[in-house]
Design a protein around this motif. Sequence first.
Motif, PDB file in Angstrom:
ATOM      1  N   VAL A  24       0.860  -1.185   0.000  1.00  0.00           N
ATOM      2  CA  VAL A  24       0.000   0.000   0.000  1.00  0.00           C
ATOM      3  C   VAL A  24       0.893   1.230   0.000  1.00  0.00           C
ATOM      4  N   LEU A  25       0.344   2.349  -0.426  1.00  0.00           N
ATOM      5  CA  LEU A  25       1.088   3.598  -0.414  1.00  0.00           C
ATOM      6  C   LEU A  25       1.141   4.145   1.005  1.00  0.00           C
ATOM      7  N   THR A  26       2.264   4.737   1.385  1.00  0.00           N
ATOM      8  CA  THR A  26       2.416   5.333   2.709  1.00  0.00           C
ATOM      9  C   THR A  26       2.109   6.821   2.638  1.00  0.00           C
ATOM     10  N   GLU A  27       2.181   7.469   3.790  1.00  0.00           N
ATOM     11  CA  GLU A  27       1.973   8.922   3.853  1.00  0.00           C
ATOM     12  C   GLU A  27       3.067   9.678   3.100  1.00  0.00           C
ATOM     13  N   ASP A  28       4.202   9.036   2.883  1.00  0.00           N
ATOM     14  CA  ASP A  28       5.301   9.684   2.157  1.00  0.00           C
ATOM     15  C   ASP A  28       4.988   9.879   0.677  1.00  0.00           C
ATOM     16  N   CYS A  29       3.988   9.192   0.180  1.00  0.00           N
ATOM     17  CA  CYS A  29       3.597   9.322  -1.225  1.00  0.00           C
ATOM     18  C   CYS A  29       2.663  10.527  -1.342  1.00  0.00           C
ATOM     19  N   ARG A  30       3.234  11.662  -1.703  1.00  0.00           N
ATOM     20  CA  ARG A  30       2.471  12.914  -1.723  1.00  0.00           C
ATOM     21  C   ARG A  30       1.756  13.165  -3.045  1.00  0.00           C
ATOM     22  N   ASN A  31       2.211  12.540  -4.111  1.00  0.00           N
ATOM     23  CA  ASN A  31       1.679  12.838  -5.440  1.00  0.00           C
ATOM     24  C   ASN A  31       0.461  12.015  -5.819  1.00  0.00           C
ATOM     25  N   PHE A  32       0.209  10.931  -5.094  1.00  0.00           N
ATOM     26  CA  PHE A  32      -0.863  10.025  -5.499  1.00  0.00           C
ATOM     27  C   PHE A  32      -1.547   9.500  -4.245  1.00  0.00           C
ATOM     28  N   LYS A  33      -2.809   9.803  -4.066  1.00  0.00           N
ATOM     29  CA  LYS A  33      -3.556   9.381  -2.875  1.00  0.00           C
ATOM     30  C   LYS A  33      -4.594   8.333  -3.270  1.00  0.00           C
ATOM     31  N   VAL A  70      -2.323  -8.181   7.008  1.00  0.00           N
ATOM     32  CA  VAL A  70      -3.347  -9.215   6.799  1.00  0.00           C
ATOM     33  C   VAL A  70      -4.734  -8.576   6.791  1.00  0.00           C
ATOM     34  N   ALA A  71      -4.974  -7.642   7.698  1.00  0.00           N
ATOM     35  CA  ALA A  71      -6.280  -6.965   7.757  1.00  0.00           C
ATOM     36  C   ALA A  71      -6.556  -6.209   6.461  1.00  0.00           C
ATOM     37  N   GLU A  72      -5.524  -5.583   5.894  1.00  0.00           N
ATOM     38  CA  GLU A  72      -5.711  -4.867   4.630  1.00  0.00           C
ATOM     39  C   GLU A  72      -5.956  -5.837   3.482  1.00  0.00           C
ATOM     40  N   LEU A  73      -5.287  -6.964   3.494  1.00  0.00           N
ATOM     41  CA  LEU A  73      -5.540  -7.977   2.458  1.00  0.00           C
ATOM     42  C   LEU A  73      -6.984  -8.461   2.535  1.00  0.00           C
ATOM     43  N   ASN A  74      -7.476  -8.673   3.759  1.00  0.00           N
ATOM     44  CA  ASN A  74      -8.868  -9.115   3.928  1.00  0.00           C
ATOM     45  C   ASN A  74      -9.857  -8.046   3.506  1.00  0.00           C
ATOM     46  N   ALA A  75      -9.540  -6.777   3.807  1.00  0.00           N
ATOM     47  CA  ALA A  75     -10.431  -5.667   3.453  1.00  0.00           C
ATOM     48  C   ALA A  75     -10.284  -5.259   1.982  1.00  0.00           C
ATOM     49  N   LYS A  76      -9.219  -5.717   1.341  1.00  0.00           N
ATOM     50  CA  LYS A  76      -8.918  -5.404  -0.065  1.00  0.00           C
ATOM     51  C   LYS A  76      -8.709  -3.910  -0.297  1.00  0.00           C
ATOM     52  N   ARG A  77      -8.120  -3.241   0.749  1.00  0.00           N
ATOM     53  CA  ARG A  77      -7.793  -1.819   0.636  1.00  0.00           C
ATOM     54  C   ARG A  77      -6.884  -1.433   1.797  1.00  0.00           C
ATOM     55  N   ARG A  78      -6.232  -0.260   1.650  1.00  0.00           N
ATOM     56  CA  ARG A  78      -5.404   0.258   2.744  1.00  0.00           C
ATOM     57  C   ARG A  78      -6.338   0.746   3.844  1.00  0.00           C
ATOM     58  N   LEU A  79      -6.023   0.392   5.078  1.00  0.00           N
ATOM     59  CA  LEU A  79      -6.830   0.801   6.214  1.00  0.00           C
ATOM     60  C   LEU A  79      -6.288   2.090   6.826  1.00  0.00           C
ATOM     61  N   THR A  80      -7.184   2.850   7.451  1.00  0.00           N
ATOM     62  CA  THR A  80      -6.749   4.029   8.189  1.00  0.00           C
ATOM     63  C   THR A  80      -6.030   3.555   9.449  1.00  0.00           C
ATOM     64  N   ASN A  81      -5.348   4.462  10.123  1.00  0.00           N
ATOM     65  CA  ASN A  81      -4.661   4.097  11.363  1.00  0.00           C
ATOM     66  C   ASN A  81      -5.650   3.571  12.399  1.00  0.00           C
ATOM     67  N   ALA A  82      -6.824   4.180  12.493  1.00  0.00           N
ATOM     68  CA  ALA A  82      -7.835   3.742  13.459  1.00  0.00           C
ATOM     69  C   ALA A  82      -8.355   2.347  13.106  1.00  0.00           C
ATOM     70  N   GLU A  83      -8.617   2.108  11.825  1.00  0.00           N
ATOM     71  CA  GLU A  83      -9.077   0.786  11.397  1.00  0.00           C
ATOM     72  C   GLU A  83      -8.001  -0.265  11.643  1.00  0.00           C
ATOM     73  N   GLN A  84      -6.746   0.096  11.404  1.00  0.00           N
ATOM     74  CA  GLN A  84      -5.643  -0.844  11.621  1.00  0.00           C
ATOM     75  C   GLN A  84      -5.520  -1.190  13.101  1.00  0.00           C
ATOM     76  N   ALA A  85      -5.674  -0.186  13.968  1.00  0.00           N
ATOM     77  CA  ALA A  85      -5.602  -0.418  15.408  1.00  0.00           C
ATOM     78  C   ALA A  85      -6.724  -1.358  15.857  1.00  0.00           C
ATOM     79  N   LEU A  86      -7.926  -1.156  15.339  1.00  0.00           N
ATOM     80  CA  LEU A  86      -9.051  -2.052  15.677  1.00  0.00           C
ATOM     81  C   LEU A  86      -8.800  -3.458  15.171  1.00  0.00           C
ATOM     82  N   ALA A  87      -8.237  -3.595  14.005  1.00  0.00           N
ATOM     83  CA  ALA A  87      -7.957  -4.917  13.441  1.00  0.00           C
ATOM     84  C   ALA A  87      -6.914  -5.646  14.259  1.00  0.00           C
ATOM     85  N   GLU A  88      -5.979  -4.940  14.840  1.00  0.00           N
ATOM     86  CA  GLU A  88      -4.922  -5.579  15.627  1.00  0.00           C
ATOM     87  C   GLU A  88      -5.440  -6.131  16.959  1.00  0.00           C
ATOM     88  N   VAL A  89      -6.481  -5.535  17.515  1.00  0.00           N
ATOM     89  CA  VAL A  89      -6.991  -5.992  18.806  1.00  0.00           C
ATOM     90  C   VAL A  89      -8.112  -7.007  18.673  1.00  0.00           C
TER      91      VAL A  89
END
Length: 90
Positions: A24-33, A70-89
């Motif tokens: 997935v693209l990180t926050e460092d990728c400024r040209n393409f969101k 793994v959570a992003e693979l299951n969701a088939k998209r990049r997750l927000t930080n909040a969604e990622q935190a929920l997926a980890e717990v």
Amino acid sequence: MQTNLSNQTSEGNSPEFLVGDVVVLTEDCRNFKTNELFEVKNKTSTRLWTVKSENHLILVSSKEIRTATVAELNAKRRLTNAEQALAEVS
């Protein structure tokens, strides 16, 4: 004191990806969101990678991508930080 080796990075080493890795693209990728998942297609130079999603083929640096969780693979998209935190717990 315990050290978590997975959170350490070697100085001077850039992340290595393999062709076929899902990233997935990180926050460092400024040209393409986008929240799309990308597949690594090839390494074009020391730190540049060609990645492809369903709709896009782009050239990015090693800093601009990270391996999808793994959570992003299951969701088939990049997750927000909040969604990622929920997926980890859960």
